[in-house]
Design a protein around this motif. Sequence first.
Motif, short mmCIF file in Angstrom:
data_model
loop_
_atom_site.label_atom_id
_atom_site.label_comp_id
_atom_site.label_asym_id
_atom_site.label_seq_id
_atom_site.Cartn_x
_atom_site.Cartn_y
_atom_site.Cartn_z
N PRO A 23 81.90 -27.08 2.04
CA PRO A 23 82.29 -25.72 2.45
C PRO A 23 81.07 -24.81 2.52
O PRO A 23 80.04 -25.08 1.91
CB PRO A 23 83.25 -25.25 1.36
CG PRO A 23 83.49 -26.40 0.46
CD PRO A 23 82.50 -27.47 0.79
N LEU A 24 81.22 -23.72 3.23
CA LEU A 24 80.13 -22.74 3.31
C LEU A 24 79.80 -22.22 1.92
O LEU A 24 80.69 -21.92 1.13
CB LEU A 24 80.53 -21.57 4.21
CG LEU A 24 80.72 -21.88 5.68
CD1 LEU A 24 81.18 -20.63 6.43
CD2 LEU A 24 79.45 -22.43 6.30
N ALA A 25 78.52 -22.10 1.65
CA ALA A 25 78.09 -21.65 0.32
C ALA A 25 78.03 -20.13 0.22
O ALA A 25 77.94 -19.59 -0.87
CB ALA A 25 76.72 -22.26 0.00
N GLU A 61 85.38 -25.43 11.02
CA GLU A 61 86.46 -26.42 11.11
C GLU A 61 86.98 -26.68 9.70
O GLU A 61 86.18 -26.90 8.78
CB GLU A 61 85.94 -27.70 11.75
CG GLU A 61 86.92 -28.85 11.75
CD GLU A 61 88.23 -28.53 12.44
OE1 GLU A 61 89.28 -28.69 11.79
OE2 GLU A 61 88.23 -28.14 13.62
N ALA A 62 88.28 -26.68 9.54
CA ALA A 62 88.88 -26.87 8.22
C ALA A 62 88.79 -28.31 7.73
O ALA A 62 88.68 -28.56 6.53
CB ALA A 62 90.34 -26.43 8.23
N LYS A 63 88.82 -29.27 8.63
CA LYS A 63 88.81 -30.69 8.23
C LYS A 63 87.53 -31.36 8.73
O LYS A 63 86.50 -31.22 8.12
CB LYS A 63 90.03 -31.41 8.80
CG LYS A 63 91.36 -30.79 8.41
CD LYS A 63 91.67 -31.01 6.97
CE LYS A 63 93.04 -30.44 6.63
NZ LYS A 63 93.38 -30.57 5.25
N ILE A 64 87.62 -32.10 9.84
CA ILE A 64 86.47 -32.70 10.51
C ILE A 64 86.63 -32.47 12.00
O ILE A 64 87.73 -32.22 12.48
CB ILE A 64 86.34 -34.22 10.22
CG1 ILE A 64 87.57 -34.97 10.70
CG2 ILE A 64 86.09 -34.48 8.75
CD1 ILE A 64 87.44 -36.47 10.65
#
Length: 79
Positions: A23-25, A61-64
């Motif tokens: 996830p984004l840091a 994107e939430a998944k891939i």
Amino acid sequence: MNDWRNISLWMDQLDEPLTPRPPLAGDLQADVAIIGAGYTGLWTAYYLKRQAPELRIVILEAKIAGFGASGRNGGWLMG
């Protein structure tokens, strides 16, 4: 971890590992934020970057990439 290869035939035939990125840091600055890494999101980013290379484009994107309908598409073509 999910077995992403079960999503579709296309995902199952990839040679690369299917590992989501972390996830984004923190916060990001972008000129354009695109939600979704399916066909529409990726092609939008591609053509925007070709037209205006200076743009800072972020794809979220939430998944891939290809997880949703784009990854399950049967690719119909009719004459």
